[in-house]
Structure formats: C-alpha cells, structure tokens
Scaffold this motif. Structure first.
Motif, PDB file in Angstrom:
ATOM      1  N   ALA A  63      27.330  34.918  36.629  1.00  0.00           N
ATOM      2  CA  ALA A  63      26.237  35.625  37.309  1.00  0.00           C
ATOM      3  C   ALA A  63      25.549  34.730  38.321  1.00  0.00           C
TER       4      ALA A  63
ATOM      5  N   GLY B 193      22.039  38.908  42.151  1.00  0.00           N
ATOM      6  CA  GLY B 193      21.998  39.821  41.011  1.00  0.00           C
ATOM      7  C   GLY B 193      21.095  41.013  41.215  1.00  0.00           C
TER       8      GLY B 193
ATOM      9  N   ASN C 270      20.096  36.200  37.387  1.00  0.00           N
ATOM     10  CA  ASN C 270      21.144  35.578  38.183  1.00  0.00           C
ATOM     11  C   ASN C 270      20.623  34.352  38.918  1.00  0.00           C
TER      12      ASN C 270
ATOM     13  N   HIS D 292      26.937  44.199  42.854  1.00  0.00           N
ATOM     14  CA  HIS D 292      26.136  43.987  41.647  1.00  0.00           C
ATOM     15  C   HIS D 292      25.220  45.174  41.397  1.00  0.00           C
TER      16      HIS D 292
END
Length: 260
Positions: free
Chosen positions: A141, A146, A153, A251
C-alpha cells in the motif's frame, strides 16, 4: 544469554492476531523466547507459542502512546533483543475529510511514531552489541496513493522508505533491517479499518501464515525487503511504471465504500 533458557529473545508487536500472531509462532518454532505486545488480548497467541516450546512474556499496551512504548521497553528488563519484529499497525477507511481526526492521529502514532520510538530504543542496543535483526511490517500500500485509505497508505509509504534508509545507515554493522510488504491479507485489518464494504475488503487475500513465513525467512536471511505473494510482486512492480494519478484512481475502485 537472555535468560535461564539460553534461547535468543524476539519482541513481536501487534501479536494478538493476524500476521503478528503468525510471526510470533514462526519465532517460537525456530528457537526464540518471546516478548509479545498488543492492545488486544494475547492469551491465545501466548498459549500457541508456549506449545512450541517458547517462554512467553505478554504485554497489553497501546504502542501508539509514549506510555505504551515505555512499558514495553521496561518489560525487557535490560535483556538483549536478538530480533525485533515491529508489526503493530492498523488502517482507516473512508474519505480523509470525513474521518475523525483522533482516529487519524492514532493510525499515524501507531504505524509511525510508536514504531520508530521502539525501533530507535532497541536498535541503539543492537548497534552497541553489533548484533540483531529488525523486521518491519510495511505494505505494498505504501507504493501507491491510497484513495479512501489516504492516511494508512501514507504511513506505509513512510515505513517502507524508512526501513531501507535505516538499513543503509547500519550497513557497516551486523544489525540487519528487513521490510515485509504484504498485500491484502486475511486478518481483522479490514473490519477494524471499516473496509468490509469495499472491493479490496471482499476480495481474495493471502493467509497470514504464508505472509509471516515469507517475512520471517527474509529477516533470517538478512534481506532488505520482501513482497509477499507473486500477485503482489507483480502489482508492486507495476507501481514503478504507472502514473500516480492512475494508481490513485485504481485504488479508488478498490477502496471506495459501498462499491463492493
């Protein structure tokens, strides 16, 4: 020797379940005694590790706080740490502007501040002895923006980078630093992070046993870093050639609430 058993000592954080529990079991099976810590009950992990022949000390503490790290350091009682497996961490789903900032702060303090505090304290002693192994649980991640997990993240990007930097600082010593970078793993992470209604929360995941085994073996071999699982290795490789804006949109598709 650390105690009357004559076995080396491993410290594992976030050991109540998931990857941390399996890392503790790996250490127990390979001849370590343990100090395990978490902010949740540790009885089951401790019993399983004792069944493997390890002496086990437990500590319930919130390692996001200075008091928690103080308690863990005090629990060592001056013993040498042969392996530090810094695994404590948790996530946080949903859009950043909708999150409770106290929850945001707790993710940062768990994943970064408390982790670095503990690593610095234990790492100094390792450097003085010129011996020791450090395994830090990062994440793939950390290789991508993120969306709907922006803080998590971001913390893992920090940890992934920090681990490689610390390793280089210690390259002229016998202290090794390894970063374990899992992908989605079948643990309580997604429930705690409120990600169960997302594609990533409901998708296929690796077992924590396989992830922990990969990380433990990399630590023992003194590797710099390891991505657990071939699919995650491929995804990690693709992040290096994919624009961040594209990664952020991908994401979003995985982590946007209600899109499972």
């Amino acid at each position: 020797m650390n105690d009357i058993s004559g076995r080396p000592l491993a410290v594992i954080t976030g050991a109540s379940s998931g990857i941390g529990r399996e890392l503790a079991l790996e250490c127990a099976r390979h001849g370590y005694d343990l100090l395990i810590a978490a902010d949740r009950p540790l009885d089951e992990t401790a019993a399983a590790c004792r069944a493997e022949g390890a002496q086990v000390q437990t500590l319930n503490a919130d390692l996001a706080t200075p008091q928690g790290v103080d308690a863990l350091h005090a629990a060592l009682g001056g013993r040498d740490v042969d392996a530090l497996l810094a695994n404590a961490g948790h996530g946080l789903g949903h859009a950043f502007l909708d999150q409770d900032f106290n929850a945001v702060r707790h993710v940062i303090d768990t994943n970064i501040t408390g982790t670095l505090d503990l690593i610095q304290r234990v790492g100094k002693s390792m450097r003085e002895r010129n011996a020791g192994k450090i395994l830090i649980t990062g994440s793939i991640a950390g290789l991508m923006p993120g969306t709907f997990q922006a803080v998590y993240n971001g913390t893992k990007a920090f940890i992934d980078s920090f681990a490689y930097a610390l390793r280089n600082e210690l390259k002229d010593t016998n202290v090794s630093v390894t970063v374990l970078m899992p992908g989605p793993t079948d643990t309580e992470f997604f429930k705690r992070a409120e990600l169960t209604d997302t594609q990533v929360g409901q998708g296929s995941k690796q077992s924590p046993e396989s992830v922990a085994r990969t990380g433990y073996e990399a630590m023992e071999e003194g590797e710099a870093g390891v991505v657990a699982g071939w699919k995650n290795k491929l995804q990690a490789a693709l992040t290096h050639v994919t624009p961040d804006a594209v990664l952020a949109e991908r994401h979003r598709q995985m982590a946007e609430p209600g899109k499972a």
